[in-house]
Design a protein around this motif. Sequence first.
Motif, PDB file in Angstrom:
ATOM      1  N   GLU A  86       1.050  -1.090  -0.047  1.00 12.92           N
ATOM      2  CA  GLU A  86      -0.115  -0.044  -0.075  1.00 12.92           C
ATOM      3  C   GLU A  86       0.846   1.377  -0.135  1.00 12.92           C
ATOM      4  O   GLU A  86       0.618   2.360  -0.737  1.00 12.92           O
ATOM      5  CB  GLU A  86      -0.870  -0.282   1.008  1.00 12.92           C
ATOM      6  CG  GLU A  86      -2.062  -1.004   1.001  1.00 12.92           C
ATOM      7  CD  GLU A  86      -2.817  -1.210   2.310  1.00 12.92           C
ATOM      8  OE1 GLU A  86      -3.047   0.009   3.137  1.00 12.92           O
ATOM      9  OE2 GLU A  86      -3.369  -2.005   2.879  1.00 12.92           O
ATOM     10  N   ALA A 110      -5.060   2.268  -0.126  1.00 15.12           N
ATOM     11  CA  ALA A 110      -5.974   0.878  -0.334  1.00 15.12           C
ATOM     12  C   ALA A 110      -7.408   1.318  -0.682  1.00 15.12           C
ATOM     13  O   ALA A 110      -7.672   2.496  -0.686  1.00 15.12           O
ATOM     14  CB  ALA A 110      -5.840   0.145   0.890  1.00 15.12           C
ATOM     15  N   ILE A 111      -8.004   0.593  -1.267  1.00 11.68           N
ATOM     16  CA  ILE A 111      -9.207   0.684  -1.615  1.00 11.68           C
ATOM     17  C   ILE A 111     -10.024   1.015  -0.390  1.00 11.68           C
ATOM     18  O   ILE A 111     -10.162   0.086   0.476  1.00 11.68           O
ATOM     19  CB  ILE A 111     -10.070  -0.468  -2.531  1.00 11.68           C
ATOM     20  CG1 ILE A 111      -9.180  -0.674  -3.882  1.00 11.68           C
ATOM     21  CG2 ILE A 111     -11.363  -0.237  -2.734  1.00 11.68           C
ATOM     22  CD1 ILE A 111      -9.562  -1.864  -4.730  1.00 11.68           C
ATOM     23  N   PRO A 119     -10.060   1.962  -7.154  1.00 13.94           N
ATOM     24  CA  PRO A 119      -8.993   1.736  -7.843  1.00 13.94           C
ATOM     25  C   PRO A 119      -8.290   2.611  -8.618  1.00 13.94           C
ATOM     26  O   PRO A 119      -7.086   2.668  -8.791  1.00 13.94           O
ATOM     27  CB  PRO A 119      -9.407   0.370  -8.731  1.00 13.94           C
ATOM     28  CG  PRO A 119     -10.698  -0.081  -7.920  1.00 13.94           C
ATOM     29  CD  PRO A 119     -11.312   0.964  -7.263  1.00 13.94           C
ATOM     30  N   THR A 143      -0.981  -6.353   0.925  1.00 15.33           N
ATOM     31  CA  THR A 143      -1.568  -5.261   1.690  1.00 15.33           C
ATOM     32  C   THR A 143      -1.846  -5.577   3.006  1.00 15.33           C
ATOM     33  O   THR A 143      -1.603  -6.850   3.610  1.00 15.33           O
ATOM     34  CB  THR A 143      -3.125  -5.180   0.832  1.00 15.33           C
ATOM     35  OG1 THR A 143      -3.452  -6.410   0.734  1.00 15.33           O
ATOM     36  CG2 THR A 143      -2.762  -4.786  -0.502  1.00 15.33           C
ATOM     37  N   GLU A 148      -9.751  -2.545   4.393  1.00 16.07           N
ATOM     38  CA  GLU A 148      -9.353  -2.102   3.295  1.00 16.07           C
ATOM     39  C   GLU A 148      -8.094  -2.746   2.590  1.00 16.07           C
ATOM     40  O   GLU A 148      -8.488  -2.657   1.199  1.00 16.07           O
ATOM     41  CB  GLU A 148      -8.697  -0.447   3.311  1.00 16.07           C
ATOM     42  CG  GLU A 148      -9.738   0.439   3.918  1.00 16.07           C
ATOM     43  CD  GLU A 148     -10.215   0.291   5.593  1.00 16.07           C
ATOM     44  OE1 GLU A 148     -11.153   0.811   6.034  1.00 16.07           O
ATOM     45  OE2 GLU A 148      -9.422  -0.515   6.262  1.00 16.07           O
ATOM     46  N   THR A 152      -8.693  -4.396  -1.167  1.00 21.37           N
ATOM     47  CA  THR A 152      -7.767  -4.141  -2.377  1.00 21.37           C
ATOM     48  C   THR A 152      -7.064  -5.532  -2.596  1.00 21.37           C
ATOM     49  O   THR A 152      -6.832  -5.792  -4.079  1.00 21.37           O
ATOM     50  CB  THR A 152      -6.576  -3.291  -1.727  1.00 21.37           C
ATOM     51  OG1 THR A 152      -7.143  -2.319  -1.121  1.00 21.37           O
ATOM     52  CG2 THR A 152      -5.583  -2.827  -2.664  1.00 21.37           C
TER      53      THR A 152
END
Length: 199
Positions: A86, A110-111, A119, A143, A148, A152
Amino acid sequence: MAFEGAVQQLIDELGRLPGVGPKSAQRIAFHLLTVDGEQIVELMDALRRVKDEVRFCITCGNVSEEDVCRICRDPKRSENVICVVEESKDVAAIERTHEFRGRYHVLGGAIDPVNGVGPDQLRMSELMARLQSPSIEEIIIATDPNLEGEATATYLVRMLAPMGLRVTRLASGLPVGGDLEYADEVTLGRAFAGRRAVG
């Protein structure tokens, strides 16, 4: 309690830093008031240098003082394996284990739909461009083991599945809800050694 002028402004500015709450900001501010002027000048110089001299590697996205970071320039590092993380702090944490001799790709976060990070706000397209190289054999997803980070990782697995690459995820041993930067070297090293295939 609010303080006057410059002291309160310093506390407010320190409080904007991630992980620094109001009490910590106040403690740091009062510590800075007690140190000699030379230490303050050194701190200001370090802040200025970081802002002026540090950039992100054009290859992997890690912090660097050159266009390409030292890890990407190192000919002894394997070009066949890319570890996706990340943040740059995660690269530093993994490097402390001395377990990984490949290359990195820093997503820049991170998402996190709650905070509007999808993304498209991450370095996903740069990763896909790097994966066009026929030398890539494995992608390690490293990650954080929190919501999150897991979101991801799931997104990456779906995105990478059609490419036919070996995709692995760090093994258990890392606490769920934790951050890689706080994991000790032994735990992180074991997680690396025990990574598993996903997808």
